[in-house]
Design a protein around this motif. Structure first.
Motif, PDB file in Angstrom:
ATOM      1  N   GLN A  85      36.692  37.425  33.498  1.00 41.47           N
ATOM      2  CA  GLN A  85      35.244  37.231  33.628  1.00 41.47           C
ATOM      3  C   GLN A  85      34.573  37.239  32.263  1.00 41.47           C
ATOM      4  O   GLN A  85      33.610  36.501  32.025  1.00 41.47           O
ATOM      5  CB  GLN A  85      34.660  38.315  34.534  1.00 41.47           C
ATOM      6  CG  GLN A  85      35.074  38.172  35.987  1.00 41.47           C
ATOM      7  CD  GLN A  85      34.747  39.382  36.838  1.00 41.47           C
ATOM      8  OE1 GLN A  85      33.930  40.213  36.463  1.00 41.47           O
ATOM      9  NE2 GLN A  85      35.384  39.499  37.995  1.00 41.47           N
ATOM     10  N   GLY A 123      40.972  41.106  35.733  1.00 46.83           N
ATOM     11  CA  GLY A 123      39.755  40.467  36.224  1.00 46.83           C
ATOM     12  C   GLY A 123      38.599  40.606  35.250  1.00 46.83           C
ATOM     13  O   GLY A 123      37.842  39.648  35.023  1.00 46.83           O
ATOM     14  N   THR A 165      48.864  40.886  34.823  1.00 45.50           N
ATOM     15  CA  THR A 165      49.007  40.292  36.157  1.00 45.50           C
ATOM     16  C   THR A 165      50.470  40.035  36.484  1.00 45.50           C
ATOM     17  O   THR A 165      50.911  40.267  37.614  1.00 45.50           O
ATOM     18  CB  THR A 165      48.215  38.979  36.247  1.00 45.50           C
ATOM     19  OG1 THR A 165      46.858  39.215  35.891  1.00 45.50           O
ATOM     20  CG2 THR A 165      48.269  38.417  37.667  1.00 45.50           C
ATOM     21  N   GLY A 180      40.697  42.508  41.169  1.00 48.02           N
ATOM     22  CA  GLY A 180      40.175  42.002  39.906  1.00 48.02           C
ATOM     23  C   GLY A 180      38.817  41.348  40.024  1.00 48.02           C
ATOM     24  O   GLY A 180      38.190  41.038  38.996  1.00 48.02           O
ATOM     25  N   LEU A 181      38.337  41.115  41.239  1.00 48.39           N
ATOM     26  CA  LEU A 181      36.994  40.579  41.433  1.00 48.39           C
ATOM     27  C   LEU A 181      35.978  41.701  41.615  1.00 48.39           C
ATOM     28  O   LEU A 181      34.914  41.712  40.988  1.00 48.39           O
ATOM     29  CB  LEU A 181      36.965  39.668  42.669  1.00 48.39           C
ATOM     30  CG  LEU A 181      35.579  39.148  43.077  1.00 48.39           C
ATOM     31  CD1 LEU A 181      35.058  38.158  42.037  1.00 48.39           C
ATOM     32  CD2 LEU A 181      35.629  38.497  44.462  1.00 48.39           C
ATOM     33  N   SER A 183      38.979  35.955  38.765  1.00 49.87           N
ATOM     34  CA  SER A 183      39.883  37.085  39.037  1.00 49.87           C
ATOM     35  C   SER A 183      41.279  36.517  39.199  1.00 49.87           C
ATOM     36  O   SER A 183      41.439  35.328  39.493  1.00 49.87           O
ATOM     37  CB  SER A 183      39.467  37.846  40.303  1.00 49.87           C
ATOM     38  OG  SER A 183      39.781  37.107  41.462  1.00 49.87           O
TER      39      SER A 183
END
Length: 351
Positions: A98, A94, A264, A278-279, A107
Motif C-alpha cells: 500500500q 500489505g 509473502t 494484509g488488507l 495486499s
C-alpha cells in the motif's frame, strides 16, 4: 486572510496527535503480554482441551511418552508460533504494498502474490517431489514475484488500470487464473491431495521443521522493511513528493518488493493462502499510529500476528470439534472490510 480554527478543533487535533505519538509505544509494550496470551490460548484450546496443569507440565517437564505433551510441544506450540509469524509477515507485506503503490486496496491476497506463490509450490512438487524446505521456499519467492508482476504489468497496459478498484479486479482475475492453472496441473498429475494444504491453509498441519529457515527469511524481510521505512513513508505521500525530496523511487520500490517477496513467499510456504490479513491490518495500524512507516511496520507485525492467531482460535470453534480453514474466518472479516473501503474511497488512485 486565513480562516480561524476553532479552539475545540485545535484541542481535539492536539489530543489526537499526542495519542498517535504514544500509541505505537503502548502497542509494542503490550505486545509481549498479548503474544503470551495468544500462545497460551492456542495451546490450551482445540479439538482436545488442555488444562493449565497439563500445559505447564508439558512446557517445563516434557514427557515424550505423554500423548498430551506430544500434542502441545509437537503441534500446538509450533502452530501458535507459526500463526504469529505468518500474520506478521502478511500484515507487513500489505503495508509495504500500500505504501509503495499508493493503492489502499493493495495486499498480497488481492494482488496475485499469494496465488503466484501457491502455483510455484505446485510446480515445485511436480518437478521436484523430494524438494527440501529451502527449495520450496525459493519457488514460493519466485511465484510471489510472478503473481505481482502479472497484475501490475496488466494494470499498466489497461486504461486507468492502476487505480485501486481496477487493480484489485485485475488481481482477483489473475489470482483466479493462477489458482485454476495450479488446480488443473494437480488434477492431471494426481497430486491434488498433496497441494490441498497450500490452498486451504490448514494451520494444524503446519510443519514445525519449516519454522527455523522461515525465521531467517522473515528476519531479512522485516529488516529490509525497517531499513527502507523512512523512504516508504515519503513514497506513500506520493511519487512526486518523494522525487522532490531526492528519493530514488525506483530503488525504494525494488527494495520494498524484495521484502514483500520474502515475507509473502515464506508465509505461503508455511501455511498456504490466507487472505485479507494484509488488507485489514495496515489500515487499522495507520488509523492508530499515523503514516510514519517506522511505526507502521513494527505495529503491523504485532497486530497482524495477534489478528491471525485470534482468527485461528475462532476457526477451531466454527465447526467444533472439526478444524475450519483459517482463511474462512479472515474472509468473513475481510470481504465486508474490502467492500467498505471500495465504497467509501471509490476507485480513484488518490481517493
Amino acid at each position: 486572510m486565513h480562516p480561524t480554527i476553532p479552539n475545540s478543533f485545535k484541542i481535539s487535533g492536539s489530543k489526537t496527535m499526542r495519542l498517535k505519538v504514544y500509541l505505537p509505544y503502548l502497542i509494542l509494550l503490550a505486545a509481549p503480554v498479548l503474544i503470551l496470551v495468544m500462545v497460551f490460548l492456542s495451546i490450551r484450546y482445540g479439538a482436545k482441551q488442555m488444562d493449565w496443569d497439563t500445559v505447564q507440565t508439558a512446557l517445563l517437564h516434557f514427557d515424550p511418552d505423554n500423548v498430551n505433551h506430544q500434542i502441545i510441544i509437537g503441534s500446538r506450540l509450533p502452530r501458535a508460533a507459526g500463526t504469529l509469524l505468518i500474520g506478521a509477515a502478511l500484515a507487513v507485506s500489505g503495508a509495504l504494498m500500500q505504501g509503495i503503490t499508493g493503492n489502499y486496496l493493495a495486499s498480497p491476497s488481492l494482488m496475485g502474490v499469494t496465488d503466484g506463490s501457491a502455483l510455484a509450490i505446485t510446480l515445485c512438487l511436480l518437478v521436484m517431489p523430494d524438494a527440501t524446505v529451502l527449495e520450496q521456499m525459493a519457488f514460493s519467492f519466485l511465484g510471489s514475484a510472478l503473481g505481482a508482476g502479472l497484475v501490475f504489468g496488466m494494470g499498466s497496459l489497461v486504461p486507468n488500470g492502476l487505480s485501486p478498484v481496477r487493480l484489485a479486479i485485475l488481481g482477483t482475475i489473475t489470482g483466479t487464473f493462477l489458482s485454476g492453472v495450479a488446480a488443473a496441473l494437480a488434477l492431471y498429475y494426481h497430486v491434488a491431495q498433496d497441494i490441498s494444504f497450500w490452498y486451504n491453509a490448514r494451520l494444524h498441519q503446519l510443519n514445525p521443521e519449516y519454522l527455523k529457515p522461515a525465521l531467517l527469511f522473515m528476519a531479512a524481510g522485516f529488516g529490509i522493511a525497517l531499513w527502507a521505512s523512512r523512504s516508504i513513508t515519503l513514497l506513500s505521500l506520493g511519487e512526486e513528493v518523494a522525487l522532490s525530496l531526492g528519493q530514488r523511487t525506483a530503488l525504494i520500490k525494488g527494495v520494498a518488493a524484495l521484502a514483500v517477496m520474502l515475507l509473502t513467499g515464506v508465509a505461503v510456504a508455511l501455511a498456504g493462502k490466507i487472505g485479507f490479513v494484509g488488507l485489514i491490518i495496515p489500515h487499522i495500524v495507520r488509523y492508530l499510529v499515523g503514516v510514519d512507516y517506522k511505526r507502521v511496520i513494527p505495529c503491523a507485525a504485532v497486530l497482524g500476528g495477534i489478528f491471525l492467531a485470534g482468527s485461528d482460535l475462532l476457526s477451531r470453534f466454527l465447526n467444533y470439534p472439526f478444524e475450519t480453514p483459517v482463511g474462512v474466518v479472515t474472509a468473513l472479516i475481510g470481504v465486508p472490510f474490502f467492500l467498505y473501503l471500495a465504497r467509501k474511497r471509490g476507485g480513484n488512485q488518490d481517493a
